[in-house]
Motif scaffolding. Structure first.
Motif, mmCIF file in Angstrom:
data_model
loop_
_atom_site.group_PDB
_atom_site.id
_atom_site.type_symbol
_atom_site.label_atom_id
_atom_site.label_comp_id
_atom_site.label_asym_id
_atom_site.label_seq_id
_atom_site.Cartn_x
_atom_site.Cartn_y
_atom_site.Cartn_z
ATOM 1 N N GLN A 463 0.874 -1.046 0.132
ATOM 2 C CA GLN A 463 0.001 -0.028 -0.071
ATOM 3 C C GLN A 463 0.737 1.249 0.067
ATOM 4 O O GLN A 463 0.672 2.352 -0.761
ATOM 5 C CB GLN A 463 -0.931 0.161 1.157
ATOM 6 C CG GLN A 463 -1.949 -1.194 1.207
ATOM 7 C CD GLN A 463 -2.629 -1.042 2.619
ATOM 8 O OE1 GLN A 463 -2.014 -1.403 3.726
ATOM 9 N NE2 GLN A 463 -3.955 -1.011 2.594
ATOM 10 N N THR A 465 3.876 1.533 -1.226
ATOM 11 C CA THR A 465 4.358 1.684 -2.527
ATOM 12 C C THR A 465 3.368 2.361 -3.790
ATOM 13 O O THR A 465 3.960 3.177 -4.695
ATOM 14 C CB THR A 465 4.828 0.143 -3.201
ATOM 15 O OG1 THR A 465 5.837 -0.394 -2.082
ATOM 16 C CG2 THR A 465 5.482 0.481 -4.512
ATOM 17 N N ARG A 466 2.309 1.771 -3.468
ATOM 18 C CA ARG A 466 1.086 2.195 -4.244
ATOM 19 C C ARG A 466 0.945 3.641 -4.083
ATOM 20 O O ARG A 466 0.697 4.364 -5.295
ATOM 21 C CB ARG A 466 -0.205 1.598 -3.832
ATOM 22 C CG ARG A 466 -1.411 1.967 -4.799
ATOM 23 C CD ARG A 466 -2.659 1.203 -4.444
ATOM 24 N NE ARG A 466 -3.862 1.961 -5.296
ATOM 25 C CZ ARG A 466 -5.211 1.489 -4.891
ATOM 26 N NH1 ARG A 466 -5.344 0.598 -3.929
ATOM 27 N NH2 ARG A 466 -5.941 2.089 -5.890
ATOM 28 N N GLU A 470 1.253 6.658 -7.136
ATOM 29 C CA GLU A 470 0.221 7.541 -7.271
ATOM 30 C C GLU A 470 0.556 9.092 -7.210
ATOM 31 O O GLU A 470 0.443 9.870 -7.893
ATOM 32 C CB GLU A 470 -1.046 7.096 -6.561
ATOM 33 C CG GLU A 470 -1.625 5.903 -6.772
ATOM 34 C CD GLU A 470 -2.978 6.011 -6.046
ATOM 35 O OE1 GLU A 470 -2.878 6.523 -4.906
ATOM 36 O OE2 GLU A 470 -3.309 4.912 -6.186
ATOM 37 N N GLU A 485 3.131 -5.247 -8.229
ATOM 38 C CA GLU A 485 1.824 -5.499 -7.818
ATOM 39 C C GLU A 485 0.593 -4.484 -8.036
ATOM 40 O O GLU A 485 -0.307 -4.637 -7.754
ATOM 41 C CB GLU A 485 1.899 -5.845 -6.212
ATOM 42 C CG GLU A 485 2.744 -7.287 -6.051
ATOM 43 C CD GLU A 485 2.971 -7.408 -4.565
ATOM 44 O OE1 GLU A 485 2.261 -7.026 -3.693
ATOM 45 O OE2 GLU A 485 4.004 -8.200 -4.096
ATOM 46 N N ASN A 486 1.246 -3.243 -7.861
ATOM 47 C CA ASN A 486 0.344 -2.082 -8.157
ATOM 48 C C ASN A 486 0.184 -1.314 -9.508
ATOM 49 O O ASN A 486 -0.276 -0.307 -9.621
ATOM 50 C CB ASN A 486 0.860 -1.167 -6.997
ATOM 51 C CG ASN A 486 0.860 -1.413 -5.694
ATOM 52 O OD1 ASN A 486 -0.429 -1.329 -5.166
ATOM 53 N ND2 ASN A 486 1.745 -1.826 -4.950
#
Length: 487
Positions: A463, A465-466, A470, A485-486
């Motif tokens: 989360q 990293t996401r 963003e 993964e993101n």
């Protein structure tokens, strides 16, 4: 550690500095930082210049930064509510009471933020609202301005207020607006904002919270209360003691609603909504605000708001602003102290907020830094209310520009010139991380958030990293495995 090097950067200690060790300095011992103010002014009475200077002092308030205009480009989505409405382009369009507009000018507000542009017309039209917007985006004014304007307009028509005249007493306070929030510090901040917006008006706000004497708070309630700002536990206490009646409440606000429920106050909130004398009819106007909205909050909105309530999203739920430069560095537990000291000596001195995961850790790290001559103070739930207020005041005015705090300081606090947030202990929840780093880069100002990461924080890594991706932030090599993964 070289004392001269620390003092060269952060300045030498003075007798005016506040710390828990030793005697309090004169400014801290003379009177509480937060005290009740009798600031009621009759109609068009001459301005109270001393009070006006106190309320609108720019030194302690965040002003719009260079990238404030960028907020207008944030995506806005809405569900429910009216078929159409017109977002504000200026505060003048909102048809606020003239006194509110005058006080907006005194606060040097210029253009409304996206949450204000969209929430204010919906609230002025009477729609229940569930609003989610980024930290530092102006949510407090988005609900205060419509509520206070409506109360003032009604008082202007009836020429009545709950303020008691000399010699009069009330058995119970009967507020028209109730604002429930999770922490004392946030309560004080919203109380101060309410006083600024209602200067030279008959509207009387009262703040009640745990940790302070109930007797003094009852005295304030007995003098009359139009707007009650309260933490959940103290609200129930005041109701059970017969100091507050909710039968005249027309406006109900849950601020930082997710934190209220996460802190275990859901049963208390449901008691207020279901088992108190709070009106449960079409006349009750309900609104919920936060930077994150878990399913529990959305469920409560469905249960208690009108069927045509509006859901407003400013940006991505749980997102944050690109004005915050996020740096994540790998630091093992045994290296954190040394790394923090090096960090404090490598950055230009600035108001710095350091988050830790326990009260004991806050005290310990406070001792470590203080003994190395850093101008620091700590804040957590085991401090007395007076100590908490003094710590925040010392941080705000720069007497102790380094604040070590637990999650109690993660929500809602709007302090000028917090340029650096350090996650000494990385939290387990990404929403909590968003709130923490949101203490910097307020209202279009830049800020830096440095996070210490190690293998103990593996669960939050995807989360985190996401969020970095963003927000167009650099992803360190040790988190690169989570980028795919993101994707």
């Amino acid at each position: 550690m070289n004392q001269d090097k620390v003092e060269e950067m952060w300045g030498p200690r003075t007798p005016d500095d506040f710390h828990y060790k030793g005697e309090l300095p004169a400014w801290a011992s003379e009177k509480p930082v937060y005290e009740w103010q009798e600031d009621y002014t009759e109609g068009t009475a001459p301005p109270n210049l001393k009070l006006e200077a106190e309320l609108y002092d720019d030194e302690g308030r965040v002003r719009a930064g260079d990238t404030f205009s960028n907020l207008s480009r944030i995506n806005v989505s809405r569900q429910g509510g009216p078929e159409s409405y017109t977002p504000l382009t200026s505060f003048d369009q909102a048809k606020f009471h003239p006194t509110i507009l005058e006080n907006i000018q005194r606060m040097h507000y210029k253009d409304p933020t996206p949450v204000q542009k969209n929430a204010i017309p919906l609230l002025m039209s009477g729609y229940d609202l569930l609003a989610c917007a980024q930290t530092g985006s102006g949510k407090t004014a988005a609900f205060l301005l419509p509520v206070l304007s409506k109360i003032l307009t009604k008082l202007s028509r009836t020429a009545e207020s709950t303020v008691n005249r000399p010699g009069a007493r009330r058995t119970k306070a009967s507020p028209q607006a109730l604002i429930i929030l999770p922490t004392r510090e946030l309560g004080i901040q919203i109380f101060d904002e309410t006083r600024r917006f209602t200067y030279k008006s008959p509207v009387r706000p009262v703040l009640i919270y745990g940790g302070a004497e109930m007797r003094a708070q009852r005295e304030q309630l007995a003098k009359g209360c139009d707007v009650l700002i309260a933490t959940p536990g103290r609200l129930m206490d005041a109701m059970e003691r017969g100091a507050v009646a909710l039968d005249h409440v027309k406006y109900l606000v849950l601020d930082e609603a997710d934190r209220i429920l996460d802190a275990g106050f859901a049963p208390t909130i449901r008691r207020v909504l279901l088992s108190s004398d709070l009106p449960r009819d079409e006349g009750l106007h309900m609104m919920m605000f936060s930077a994150t909205f878990p399913k529990e909050v959305q469920a409560m909105a469905r249960d208690f708001m009108k069927e045509d309530y509006c859901r407003l999203r400013i940006g991505r739920i749980g997102g944050t602003t690109t004005d915050i430069m996020q740096k994540v560095i790998k630091v093992e537990e045994y290296d954190k102290e040394e790394t923090l000291i090096e960090l404090l000596l490598s950055q230009p001195p600035s108001r710095t907020l350091i988050f830790v995961d326990t009260k004991r850790k806050a005290d310990y790290l406070d001792d470590v830094l203080y003994n190395k001559y850093f101008p620091c103070i700590s804040l957590h739930g085991d401090r007395s209310q007076h100590e908490r207020e003094l710590a925040l005041e010392a941080f705000k005015v720069g007497k102790s520009p380094i604040l070590i705090a637990t999650a109690v300081a993660a929500r809602g606090l709007d302090i000028k010139d917090v340029l650096h947030v350090v996650n000494y202990d990385l939290c387990e929840d990404i929403d909590e991380y968003v709130h923490r780093i949101g203490r910097t880069a307020r209202a279009g100002n830049p800020g830096l958030a440095t996070t210490f990461y190690n293998d103990r924080n593996y669960m939050i890594a995807p989360q985190l990293t996401r969020l970095l991706v963003e927000c167009e932030q650099a992803v360190p090599e040790f988190l690169s495995e989570f980028v795919s993964e993101n994707a």
